[in-house]
Design a protein around this motif. Structure first.
Motif, short mmCIF file in Angstrom:
data_model
loop_
_atom_site.label_atom_id
_atom_site.label_comp_id
_atom_site.label_asym_id
_atom_site.label_seq_id
_atom_site.Cartn_x
_atom_site.Cartn_y
_atom_site.Cartn_z
N ASN A 1 23.58 20.52 46.68
CA ASN A 1 23.67 20.27 48.22
C ASN A 1 25.18 20.30 48.56
O ASN A 1 26.08 20.15 47.51
N VAL A 2 25.67 20.25 49.70
CA VAL A 2 26.98 20.63 50.11
C VAL A 2 27.88 19.32 49.89
O VAL A 2 29.06 19.36 49.54
N ARG A 3 27.03 17.90 49.50
CA ARG A 3 27.76 16.80 49.17
C ARG A 3 28.35 17.12 47.61
O ARG A 3 29.19 16.33 47.37
N ASN A 4 27.73 18.16 46.93
CA ASN A 4 28.36 18.39 45.60
C ASN A 4 29.31 19.32 45.50
O ASN A 4 29.50 19.95 44.63
N ILE A 5 30.15 19.71 46.55
CA ILE A 5 31.23 20.53 46.63
C ILE A 5 32.38 19.67 47.35
O ILE A 5 32.30 19.12 48.21
N LEU A 6 33.56 20.03 46.40
CA LEU A 6 34.70 19.30 47.05
C LEU A 6 35.64 20.40 47.54
O LEU A 6 35.45 21.79 47.17
N PHE A 7 35.91 19.88 48.70
CA PHE A 7 37.00 21.04 49.72
C PHE A 7 38.22 20.72 49.80
O PHE A 7 38.63 19.33 49.68
N ASP A 8 39.12 21.38 50.02
CA ASP A 8 40.58 20.76 50.38
C ASP A 8 40.70 21.01 51.89
O ASP A 8 39.73 20.95 52.51
N GLU A 9 42.05 20.45 52.38
CA GLU A 9 42.05 20.10 53.81
C GLU A 9 41.61 21.27 54.72
O GLU A 9 41.52 21.26 56.00
N THR A 10 41.72 22.43 54.11
CA THR A 10 41.29 23.81 55.11
C THR A 10 39.96 23.94 54.94
O THR A 10 39.29 25.09 55.60
N SER A 11 38.83 23.23 54.31
CA SER A 11 37.65 23.31 54.19
C SER A 11 37.18 24.45 53.29
O SER A 11 36.28 24.98 53.41
N LYS A 12 38.29 24.99 52.33
CA LYS A 12 37.83 25.86 51.34
C LYS A 12 37.28 24.86 50.13
O LYS A 12 37.87 23.99 49.52
#
Length: 344
Positions: free
Chosen positions: A209-220
């Motif tokens: 799920n997308v909840r299980n991905i961490l992103f930086d402030e630029t959504s990378k």
């Protein structure tokens, strides 16, 4: 055993700040700031109702990290922290299991896919992760949740619930039961492919799920997290669950609105998923991606409906028809996907 005593077992100090994190769905989670070492950690009490063998998920996590660290993995890695005695699981006085993992600074998460770019980058991150953890010879990954991806059992559980449910629930869910029974052929092909050995056994995330991905402030994407569900099964399940969770324009609790399937996100997810995996997957896997998306959505619907007919004893609910609304949502999503794929 107090919370700070548990933390001391990992860090050796009580000089810390502890903050609850309340958006988790399964485990009890805290953010810990160690003032002696100036380090930050995530502390979790593992829900043993869902994960009956905490040592298995800890061992799996270590094996996955070893493969990622030995490869040219471009994302960050969440690392378990050992206790002072060298164990990765600490028991409290009640026999509850706790673990501590590294905290990655300056990140954010999404609960829904906000746009096509995030959909592509998220799917690409999961594909990269799966490519890295599937070498030619699979290491000794153990099953953390027995029968979690046993679709034959899911169908049998549903059929049993039909026989045992009270009349009021059966009557209330009659339209959904009719649709479910009309589509009961969907998981049969999956079951046959597995029995015939046509779907290679691979290491999968189990909850991409997308909840299980961490992103930086630029959504990378920075990291793929929550490896508790890592198991050995068919990689089609991960693609199907990504398609299910990413392409839904509504919260899965919303059973009222229709037309909740986004075909643009679906196509984008497939493209991102295959970027790292296209050369690794077999003909049977590639040919059955669209089928897998349908089947995983169907199985999630059948799980919600089964729980509803059983009196809602598994999924947490906020009102009487909560699981029925979830069922309606998944069936509407499946309808939209099948219309897009032009299948009967």
């Amino acid at each position: 055993m107090e919370l700070k005593q548990i933390i001391t077992g990992f860090t050796g100090t009580e000089n810390c700040t502890v903050t609850p994190i309340t958006n988790g769905l399964i485990n009890t989670t805290y953010w810990v700031e160690d003032h002696d070492s100036d380090e930050k950690w995530i502390l979790q009490k593992i829900n043993t109702q869902v994960f009956p063998f905490p040592e298995i998920i800890s061992q799996n996590h270590l094996l996955i990290n070893k493969m990622l660290e030995e490869g040219n993995y471009p994302l960050e890695i969440v690392k378990p922290k050992a206790t002072l005695s060298g164990s990765f699981i600490q028991k409290d006085d009640n026999g509850e299991s706790w673990r501590m993992i590294s905290f990655i600074e300056d990140t954010k998460t999404f609960f829904k896919i906000p746009d096509l770019k995030t959909a592509y980058e998220s799917a690409k991150a999961v594909g990269c992760f799966l490519n890295m953890i599937n070498p030619e010879h699979i290491p000794d990954i153990q099953i953390p949740i027995p029968d979690f991806i046993n679709f034959e059992k899911r169908v049998l559980d549903y059929q049993t619930s039909l026989q045992q449910a009270n009349e009021g629930l059966l009557e209330n869910a009659a339209p959904e039961i009719e649709t479910m029974n009309e589509l009961l052929f969907l998981p049969q092909k999956w079951i046959a492919l597995e029995k015939d050995g046509l779907l290679p056994k691979r290491i999968i995330h189990g909850d991409p799920n997308v909840r299980n991905i961490l992103f930086d402030e630029t959504s990378k994407p920075l990291a793929v997290i929550d490896l508790d569900t890592v198991t050995v099964s068919t990689i089609l399940y991960d693609f199907g669950d990504m398609a299910r969770s990413y392409s839904n324009t509504l919260d899965e609790d919303d059973g009222n609105a229709g037309n909740n399937f986004n075909p643009h996100i679906y196509r984008t997810v497939k493209d991102g998923f295959l970027l790292y995996l296209n050369e690794k997957l077999t003909f049977e896997e590639l040919e059955n991606l669209d089928y897998a998306a349908q089947t995983v959505i169907y199985i999630q619907a059948i799980r919600f409906l089964t729980d509803y007919l059983n009196g809602s004893t598994y999924y947490a609910t906020k009102y009487a028809d909560h699981n029925l609304d979830r069922t309606r949502n998944q069936l509407e999503l499946l309808k939209g996907l099948r219309e897009y794929l032009r299948v009967d």
